[in-house]
Scaffold this active site. Structure first.
Site, PDB file in Angstrom:
ATOM      1  CD  GLU A  24      -4.684   4.198  -1.099  1.00 41.59           C
ATOM      2  OE1 GLU A  24      -4.836   4.580   0.068  1.00 41.59           O
ATOM      3  OE2 GLU A  24      -5.566   4.308  -1.977  1.00 41.59           O
ATOM      4  CG  ASP A  65      -1.833   1.165   1.314  1.00 42.14           C
ATOM      5  OD1 ASP A  65      -2.955   1.051   0.807  1.00 42.14           O
ATOM      6  OD2 ASP A  65      -1.432   2.191   1.901  1.00 42.14           O
TER       7      ASP A  65
END
Length: 272
Positions: free
Chosen positions: A192, A149
């Site tokens: 993301e 992430d």
């Protein structure tokens, strides 16, 4: 191709058409031959055959002077006109079929690709994981996952704008793709988050890859419109356990990711 070669090829096709049947018996006649030669090439062969036949009859004095010869020529001309029309229809049909196949292929690729990063999407990854599970069920081995992430990605969007955020995602996707093995798979998992599949890798090997990816991203700011944007990653590592499901492995990697987040980000953690 010469006229003689075309004629010889046509005769060869006729002989094959007369001999080839499903029950081993001979079947003559235009219907059978036409069925065996569907498509524009077959129509062109039929048209050339008819032209050659008329030419041979015209060269024969007995047939050329026959009172029905003019009527035969007229019928042959009508038949040729019809065959040309059928040839055009067949060509159009061929193009439509080709376009349909290409469109189907493009739609399938689009359904499995993230449009922004051009990485495989979640659907593609799930299908690949299912295939990987079948593979190790047959031949043994294992695989490992890395869930990663981008740290503080919302701050990137807030500070530089969503266009810059998209640019960061594209650049990170490129870095990940270039620094994995050819048979590894990196997919955009959502937002993301990215998920990396490492076939035939154990936990230790996956930890090495996780540290490599973390370091590469941390050392290389993303440049957008003259601004350097510092990016770091948090990563969670999990190895597939014998008899376990892919969902369990994904959840383990996700849990490890949040351990890395809570520990301060810009690091990796391994599933317990």
């Amino acid at each position: 191709m010469t006229d003689q070669t075309q004629t010889d090829q046509t005769r060869t096709d006729e002989n094959r058409a007369e001999e080839a049947t499903t029950d081993g018996t001979k079947t003559a006649g235009l219907n059978r031959r036409w069925a065996l030669r569907r498509g524009t090439v077959g129509m062109m062969l039929q048209e050339q055959k008819l032209k050659d036949w008329i030419a041979r009859l015209s060269e024969n004095g007995e047939y050329a002077s026959h009172p029905l010869m003019e009527e035969f020529r007229a019928l042959a001309a009508d038949h040729l006109k019809l065959m040309r029309q059928l040839t055009k229809i067949a060509k159009i049909s061929d193009r439509i079929q080709t376009d349909t196949r290409q469109m189907t292929h493009a739609l399938h690729a689009a359904s499995q690709t993230d449009p922004l990063t051009e990485l495989p999407n979640r659907r593609h990854m799930i299908e690949r994981l299912d295939a990987e599970l079948c593979r190790i069920g047959r031949s043994g081995g294992g695989f490992a996952l890395i869930m990663l992430d981008i740290d503080h990605f919302k701050q990137v969007n807030d500070a530089f704008g969503h266009i810059a955020g998209d640019h960061v995602l594209v650049e990170i996707a490129g870095l990940l793709r270039r620094n994995l093995r050819g048979h590894d798979l990196c997919a955009r998992w959502g937002g993301e988050e990215f998920l990396v599949l490492l076939p035939d890798a154990d936990r230790t090997q996956a930890e090495t890859v996780a540290e490599k990816l973390r370091g590469i991203v941390a050392r290389q700011p993303i440049v957008h419109r003259g601004h350097g944007i510092a990016i770091t990653l948090s990563l969670g590592v999990a190895a597939h356990r014998p008899g376990g499901t892919t969902d369990a492995c994904i959840q383990a990697a996700d849990d490890a990711l949040y351990v890395a987040k809570r520990a301060g980000r810009n690091r990796w953690a391994t599933a317990a």
